[in-house]
Design a protein around this motif. Structure first.
Motif, PDB file in Angstrom:
ATOM      1  N   GLU A   1       4.920  60.217 -77.407  1.00 25.68           N
ATOM      2  CA  GLU A   1       5.478  60.047 -76.057  1.00 25.68           C
ATOM      3  C   GLU A   1       4.361  59.792 -75.052  1.00 25.68           C
ATOM      4  N   TRP A   2       3.252  60.520 -75.219  1.00 23.88           N
ATOM      5  CA  TRP A   2       2.116  60.336 -74.308  1.00 23.88           C
ATOM      6  C   TRP A   2       1.525  58.940 -74.457  1.00 23.88           C
TER       7      TRP A   2
ATOM      8  N   VAL B   1      -2.160  51.174 -77.239  1.00 25.80           N
ATOM      9  CA  VAL B   1      -1.075  50.997 -76.277  1.00 25.80           C
ATOM     10  C   VAL B   1      -0.138  49.889 -76.744  1.00 25.80           C
TER      11      VAL B   1
ATOM     12  N   VAL C   1       3.928  50.306 -77.514  1.00 25.12           N
ATOM     13  CA  VAL C   1       4.986  49.469 -76.937  1.00 25.12           C
ATOM     14  C   VAL C   1       5.802  48.803 -78.046  1.00 25.12           C
TER      15      VAL C   1
ATOM     16  N   ARG D   1       2.987  56.293 -75.254  1.00 28.48           N
ATOM     17  CA  ARG D   1       3.901  55.295 -74.708  1.00 28.48           C
ATOM     18  C   ARG D   1       3.927  55.309 -73.183  1.00 28.48           C
ATOM     19  N   SER D   2       3.246  56.270 -72.572  1.00 33.11           N
ATOM     20  CA  SER D   2       3.254  56.348 -71.116  1.00 33.11           C
ATOM     21  C   SER D   2       1.870  56.141 -70.495  1.00 33.11           C
ATOM     22  N   VAL D   3       0.807  56.272 -71.303  1.00 39.32           N
ATOM     23  CA  VAL D   3      -0.547  56.216 -70.773  1.00 39.32           C
ATOM     24  C   VAL D   3      -1.023  54.768 -70.644  1.00 39.32           C
ATOM     25  N   SER D   4      -1.899  54.521 -69.671  1.00 44.21           N
ATOM     26  CA  SER D   4      -2.495  53.196 -69.520  1.00 44.21           C
ATOM     27  C   SER D   4      -3.681  53.053 -70.469  1.00 44.21           C
TER      28      SER D   4
ATOM     29  N   VAL E   1       4.916  67.002 -73.885  1.00 37.34           N
ATOM     30  CA  VAL E   1       5.326  65.771 -74.556  1.00 37.34           C
ATOM     31  C   VAL E   1       4.520  65.611 -75.838  1.00 37.34           C
TER      32      VAL E   1
END
Length: 331
Positions: free
Chosen positions: A154-155, A185, A189, A157-160, A150
């Motif tokens: 993309e990373w 983050v 979003v 948008r998915s990581v906390s 990715v």
């Protein structure tokens, strides 16, 4: 579409001279006449600078294996290697895969020397279309191989925020990591909701907001943020550890392992991974006496401290300024 000849010309410019070339060749003992017909591995082909120099030291009886998962690097370096006269050229084998697969590609106890030039290549930084740099304003990608995995955005948008903060600390020794991670983050979003890419300018604005007292150092801070995300996207520390572990198996006794790194996180990974193979005793530390036999050492340091570039090389090639070269021998 860009003319192919123009593209190659740009690649030629952007692949700079290899760092500490003479020291790398010396570490591999390529001045030893008994090794010119040997087998060597360049785990980081890049622009082919180190591979080209190694190949020119070998005889036609020698073999050079080179690894790189960057398809542009493989294409460029293959053309470069083809300029060596056939009658003088060793066997040249390209492995277009991550160097973490070294153990799958190279037989055990078969290699006289293995070289790593870790980190990101000059070309990947200089070519802003690759999304490796905050110069320009292209979408964040940061993948060594754009055919898999990715992208950085993309990373993000998915990581906390917690995991991103851990990556910033682990990969770049960042302070204010949680605050920075939270803002990153949030922008990930926000840009997703706006259906647009995350751009370097977005990251720069966040860094400036989180570090208002360090505006003079904003480029350095940005470089560290990009480094941390890039290393996570590519799984670099895990791949370094996996590859170095395989390298110990691939080397013949007396073979050399030569590793060059450019920042403390990489260097620490190299040092800690190799240290495990320098120990003769592998018993738990709380045992009062050795129970393992004490004959497990597989590597020894050739140089007690890392080799650093000369002042002359740093003046000539600024990329060399942070380089550290470690040399080990298989025992």
């Amino acid at each position: 579409m860009e003319n192919a000849d123009l593209r190659q010309a740009k690649l030629q410019i952007n692949y700079h001279e290899p760092v500490m070339l003479a020291e790398c060749l010396e570490g591999l003992r390529l001045s030893d006449a008994s090794l010119v017909g040997g087998t060597f591995v360049d785990c980081t082909l890049g622009g082919g600078g180190h591979s080209y120099a190694i190949a020119n030291k070998l005889s036609p009886a020698g073999t050079l294996h080179s690894f790189d998962r960057d398809e542009e690097a493989v294409a460029f370096a293959t053309k470069r290697m083809a300029t060596i006269p056939v009658e003088k050229s060793p066997k040249f084998v390209v492995h277009p895969v991550a160097f973490a697969k070294l153990g799958e590609e190279i037989a055990a106890n078969s290699v006289d020397g293995i070289l790593y030039d870790l980190g990101i290549s000059s070309h990947q930084v200089d070519d802003s279309s690759r999304g490796f740099t905050f110069v320009g304003n292209n979408p964040l990608d940061l993948r060594m191989d754009r055919r898999e995995g990715v992208s950085a955005q993309e990373w993000l948008r998915s990581v906390s925020a917690d995991d991103l903060a851990d990556a910033l600390r682990k990969n770049a020794d960042m302070d204010r990591a949680y605050k920075l991670a939270t803002r990153l983050v949030e922008v990930a979003v926000k840009t997703a909701a706006e259906n647009r890419d995350i751009l370097p300018s977005d990251v720069k604005a966040i860094v400036e907001a989180v570090f208002p007292d360090k505006r003079r150092d904003v480029n350095s801070l940005l470089a560290r943020v990009f480094q941390a995300v890039r290393m996570e996207v590519n799984g670099e520390l895990a791949q370094i550890e996996q590859s170095l572990t395989a390298a110990v198996d691939c080397l013949k006794v007396g073979g050399r392992l030569v590793v060059m790194s450019y920042h403390s996180v990489e260097d620490r990974c190299v040092k800690d991974t190799c240290a495990k193979f320098e120990k003769a005793c592998i018993c738990p530390e709380n045992l009062p006496v050795c129970m393992c036999g004490g004959n497990h050492q597989r590597l020894k340091k050739v140089n007690r401290k890392p080799i650093l570039p000369s002042d002359e090389e740093i003046a000539r090639n600024s990329r060399a300024r942070s380089a550290k070269l470690r040399v080990y021998e298989r025992v």
